[in-house]
Design an enzyme around this catalytic site. Sequence first.
Site, PDB file in Angstrom:
ATOM      1  N   ILE A  50       0.864  -1.177   0.000  1.00  0.00           N
ATOM      2  CA  ILE A  50       0.000   0.000   0.000  1.00  0.00           C
ATOM      3  C   ILE A  50       0.902   1.230   0.000  1.00  0.00           C
ATOM      4  O   ILE A  50       1.649   1.449   0.960  1.00  0.00           O
ATOM      5  CB  ILE A  50      -0.920   0.021   1.239  1.00  0.00           C
ATOM      6  CG1 ILE A  50      -1.802  -1.225   1.272  1.00  0.00           C
ATOM      7  CG2 ILE A  50      -1.746   1.314   1.265  1.00  0.00           C
ATOM      8  CD1 ILE A  50      -2.753  -1.359   0.090  1.00  0.00           C
ATOM      9  N   HIS A 131     -13.472   4.791  12.305  1.00  0.00           N
ATOM     10  CA  HIS A 131     -14.376   5.937  12.451  1.00  0.00           C
ATOM     11  C   HIS A 131     -13.792   7.124  11.708  1.00  0.00           C
ATOM     12  O   HIS A 131     -12.577   7.351  11.709  1.00  0.00           O
ATOM     13  CB  HIS A 131     -14.661   6.244  13.918  1.00  0.00           C
ATOM     14  CG  HIS A 131     -13.583   6.932  14.705  1.00  0.00           C
ATOM     15  ND1 HIS A 131     -13.401   8.307  14.707  1.00  0.00           N
ATOM     16  CD2 HIS A 131     -12.625   6.421  15.515  1.00  0.00           C
ATOM     17  CE1 HIS A 131     -12.396   8.618  15.514  1.00  0.00           C
ATOM     18  NE2 HIS A 131     -11.893   7.488  16.008  1.00  0.00           N
ATOM     19  N   GLU A 177     -18.250   8.323  16.411  1.00  0.00           N
ATOM     20  CA  GLU A 177     -17.522   7.438  17.337  1.00  0.00           C
ATOM     21  C   GLU A 177     -17.131   8.218  18.570  1.00  0.00           C
ATOM     22  O   GLU A 177     -17.155   7.727  19.689  1.00  0.00           O
ATOM     23  CB  GLU A 177     -16.281   6.859  16.652  1.00  0.00           C
ATOM     24  CG  GLU A 177     -15.505   5.852  17.482  1.00  0.00           C
ATOM     25  CD  GLU A 177     -14.434   6.453  18.360  1.00  0.00           C
ATOM     26  OE1 GLU A 177     -14.162   7.668  18.241  1.00  0.00           O
ATOM     27  OE2 GLU A 177     -13.873   5.737  19.210  1.00  0.00           O
ATOM     28  N   GLU A 178     -16.764   9.463  18.383  1.00  0.00           N
ATOM     29  CA  GLU A 178     -16.272  10.284  19.493  1.00  0.00           C
ATOM     30  C   GLU A 178     -17.379  10.625  20.498  1.00  0.00           C
ATOM     31  O   GLU A 178     -17.092  11.065  21.603  1.00  0.00           O
ATOM     32  CB  GLU A 178     -15.629  11.568  18.971  1.00  0.00           C
ATOM     33  CG  GLU A 178     -14.448  11.344  18.052  1.00  0.00           C
ATOM     34  CD  GLU A 178     -13.208  10.826  18.768  1.00  0.00           C
ATOM     35  OE1 GLU A 178     -13.309  10.503  19.968  1.00  0.00           O
ATOM     36  OE2 GLU A 178     -12.143  10.728  18.137  1.00  0.00           O
ATOM     37  N   ASP A 206      -8.206   2.328  14.406  1.00  0.00           N
ATOM     38  CA  ASP A 206      -8.470   3.616  15.040  1.00  0.00           C
ATOM     39  C   ASP A 206      -7.143   4.106  15.614  1.00  0.00           C
ATOM     40  O   ASP A 206      -6.668   3.625  16.631  1.00  0.00           O
ATOM     41  CB  ASP A 206      -9.522   3.435  16.150  1.00  0.00           C
ATOM     42  CG  ASP A 206      -9.932   4.757  16.775  1.00  0.00           C
ATOM     43  OD1 ASP A 206     -10.864   4.753  17.594  1.00  0.00           O
ATOM     44  OD2 ASP A 206      -9.308   5.798  16.452  1.00  0.00           O
ATOM     45  N   HIS A 293      -6.875  14.262  20.467  1.00  0.00           N
ATOM     46  CA  HIS A 293      -8.063  15.074  20.750  1.00  0.00           C
ATOM     47  C   HIS A 293      -7.733  16.558  20.875  1.00  0.00           C
ATOM     48  O   HIS A 293      -8.432  17.301  21.575  1.00  0.00           O
ATOM     49  CB  HIS A 293      -8.796  14.575  21.990  1.00  0.00           C
ATOM     50  CG  HIS A 293      -9.581  13.326  21.721  1.00  0.00           C
ATOM     51  ND1 HIS A 293     -10.434  12.764  22.628  1.00  0.00           N
ATOM     52  CD2 HIS A 293      -9.629  12.525  20.632  1.00  0.00           C
ATOM     53  CE1 HIS A 293     -10.989  11.681  22.123  1.00  0.00           C
ATOM     54  NE2 HIS A 293     -10.506  11.499  20.910  1.00  0.00           N
ATOM     55  N   ASP A 308       2.602   3.601   7.218  1.00  0.00           N
ATOM     56  CA  ASP A 308       2.904   2.682   6.106  1.00  0.00           C
ATOM     57  C   ASP A 308       2.792   1.230   6.562  1.00  0.00           C
ATOM     58  O   ASP A 308       2.113   0.420   5.951  1.00  0.00           O
ATOM     59  CB  ASP A 308       4.315   2.984   5.602  1.00  0.00           C
ATOM     60  CG  ASP A 308       4.638   2.212   4.328  1.00  0.00           C
ATOM     61  OD1 ASP A 308       5.833   2.076   4.007  1.00  0.00           O
ATOM     62  OD2 ASP A 308       3.695   1.729   3.660  1.00  0.00           O
ATOM     63  N   ASP A 312      -0.029  -1.459   5.286  1.00  0.00           N
ATOM     64  CA  ASP A 312       0.358  -2.729   4.649  1.00  0.00           C
ATOM     65  C   ASP A 312      -0.179  -3.922   5.435  1.00  0.00           C
ATOM     66  O   ASP A 312      -0.556  -4.938   4.857  1.00  0.00           O
ATOM     67  CB  ASP A 312       1.883  -2.815   4.535  1.00  0.00           C
ATOM     68  CG  ASP A 312       2.449  -1.843   3.511  1.00  0.00           C
ATOM     69  OD1 ASP A 312       3.629  -1.454   3.644  1.00  0.00           O
ATOM     70  OD2 ASP A 312       1.697  -1.459   2.595  1.00  0.00           O
TER      71      ASP A 312
HETATM   72  N1  DTR Z   1      -9.111   6.350  19.228  1.00  0.00           N
HETATM   73  C1  DTR Z   1      -9.672   6.827  20.473  1.00  0.00           C
HETATM   74  C2  DTR Z   1     -10.197   5.722  21.336  1.00  0.00           C
HETATM   75  C3  DTR Z   1      -9.117   4.883  21.841  1.00  0.00           C
HETATM   76  C4  DTR Z   1      -8.313   5.163  22.877  1.00  0.00           C
HETATM   77  N2  DTR Z   1      -7.459   4.115  23.088  1.00  0.00           N
HETATM   78  C5  DTR Z   1      -7.703   3.186  22.167  1.00  0.00           C
HETATM   79  C6  DTR Z   1      -7.128   1.944  21.956  1.00  0.00           C
HETATM   80  C7  DTR Z   1      -7.565   1.190  20.872  1.00  0.00           C
HETATM   81  C8  DTR Z   1      -8.599   1.672  20.053  1.00  0.00           C
HETATM   82  C9  DTR Z   1      -9.185   2.929  20.292  1.00  0.00           C
HETATM   83  C10 DTR Z   1      -8.727   3.658  21.363  1.00  0.00           C
HETATM   84  C11 DTR Z   1     -10.796   7.742  20.172  1.00  0.00           C
HETATM   85  O1  DTR Z   1     -11.454   7.600  19.146  1.00  0.00           O
HETATM   86  O2  DTR Z   1     -11.020   8.636  20.989  1.00  0.00           O
HETATM   87 ZN    ZN Z   2     -10.871  10.103  19.528  1.00  0.00          ZN
HETATM   88 ZN    ZN Z   3     -10.455   7.231  17.469  1.00  0.00          ZN
HETATM   89 CA    CA Z   4       3.320   0.200   1.947  1.00  0.00          CA
END
Ligand code: DTR
Ligand code: ZN
Ligand code: ZN
Ligand code: CA
Length: 446
Positions: A50, A131, A177-178, A206, A293, A308, A312
């Site tokens: 990729i 998300h 998702e948030e 994510d 965030h 990367d 992949d």
């Molecule tokens: N990505 C974050 C949620 C999150 C925090 N720690 C982890 C570990 C594995 C997957 C997701 C997360 C969010 O969307 O706020």
């Molecule tokens: Zn988040």
């Molecule tokens: Zn997230």
């Molecule tokens: Ca690649």
Amino acid sequence: MSQTDRRIRIPRRTAAVAALALAGLVATAAPAATAAPATGTAASAAAPDIPVANVKAHLNQLQSIATANGGNRAHGRAGYKASIDYVKGKLDAAGFTTTVQQFTSSGATGYNLIADWPGGDPNQVLFAGAHLDSVTSGPGINDNGSGSAGILETALAVSRAQFKPTKHLRFGWWGAEELGIVGSKYYVNNLPAAERSKISGYLNFDMIGSPNPGYFVYDDDPALEKVFKDYFAGLNVPTEIETEGDGRSDHASFKNVGIKVGGLFTGAGRTKTAAQVQKWGGTSGQAFDRCYHSSCDTTANINDTALDRNSDAIAHAIWTLGAGGSTEPPSGDTYENTADVTIPDNGTAVTSTVNVTGRTGNAPAALKVGVDIVHTYRGDLVVDLLAPDGTAYRLKSASSGDSADNVQTTYTVDASSEAANGAWKLRVQDTAAQDTGYINAFRLTF
Ligand code: DTR
Ligand code: ZN
Ligand code: ZN
Ligand code: CA
């Protein structure tokens, strides 16, 4: 009928079937292809690389969208809908069947985008998701433009390769998702149980490009975990089990209804330890993503190597699991016969033959038997493997209650007591009236 059994290293082609109709969703895409083109990459070929430049180009687009829409791509804001439109446009142009699912959360309209790759066994759906929304405080390029772009570019690679997997491939980009995995929860809650049961695994991505990255693998399902761990082992990149995210991302929506889940993560607000720096480099005592965030979660907040490698790894998982295995694709030699053999309805047994030559000794204790039978009521069918000396190995018995279509799967048979060379046969008998079909292909992998 000329026999087309042959020894090949280039893996197989499988017939494709029409795209899956998704319950409760509004189809807004170009009509789905009812059959994949005759050419294309076989199911068990290795995944393509990729190009990380392509993934970053998607991130640049998402950044531009955020910049043009108040600095974010959050649920209910213009930047989120513009993100959905961008991703959908790429997928429609690449031949996916896309659907947009609307929902309401916190008084605003949210959107999930689902993309189906036409073909594959509709009863075995391999699902990859991410998300697409950000928090309101920033553009959300690592969280979670990175996962969204990684699966988008993998989907586009599927199209470029005209990949024909055994399983049916589905990709999802989730809204809100948030706000508490709202979009993916809405999708799962509105998916009939019969459709949920067809999902053989959901892979969640994510945050896969954190600037001070770790390499974490979800450990919710051993087989899915193994696919990713094996991939990184091949890169000599150590991995750790992901412990921070249970319930905190969209895989929880699927896990909560009993669907196998897996995924990758490069870290959020927790700090990297000195021991982890030994493994992965980077800076100890510093968060994996200092801009988690925050408004600084921009395109500058990405580690290209992590992005990367994880992109992949996504492709590796799609190609490996899509080929029908929950482990590495069969290595070694494959012998196949792709001549169609009609199966008489409620009649005598028929066979497809593969002539194995040039091998020494016996067959392996884990002989892979690829069966591809197109039939409208697989419960009618009895399927056996016949060794060259006539010994029968039962692969599948009749089951009157199993009304699903097709038998497209790989069996593992202990054939270590059989000489490898000779005429191996797949024997199929339809034992109940009505419903018909044919042997589409028969394969042996040593
Ligand atoms: N990505 C974050 C949620 C999150 C925090 N720690 C982890 C570990 C594995 C997957 C997701 C997360 C969010 O969307 O706020
Ligand atoms: Zn988040
Ligand atoms: Zn997230
Ligand atoms: Ca690649």
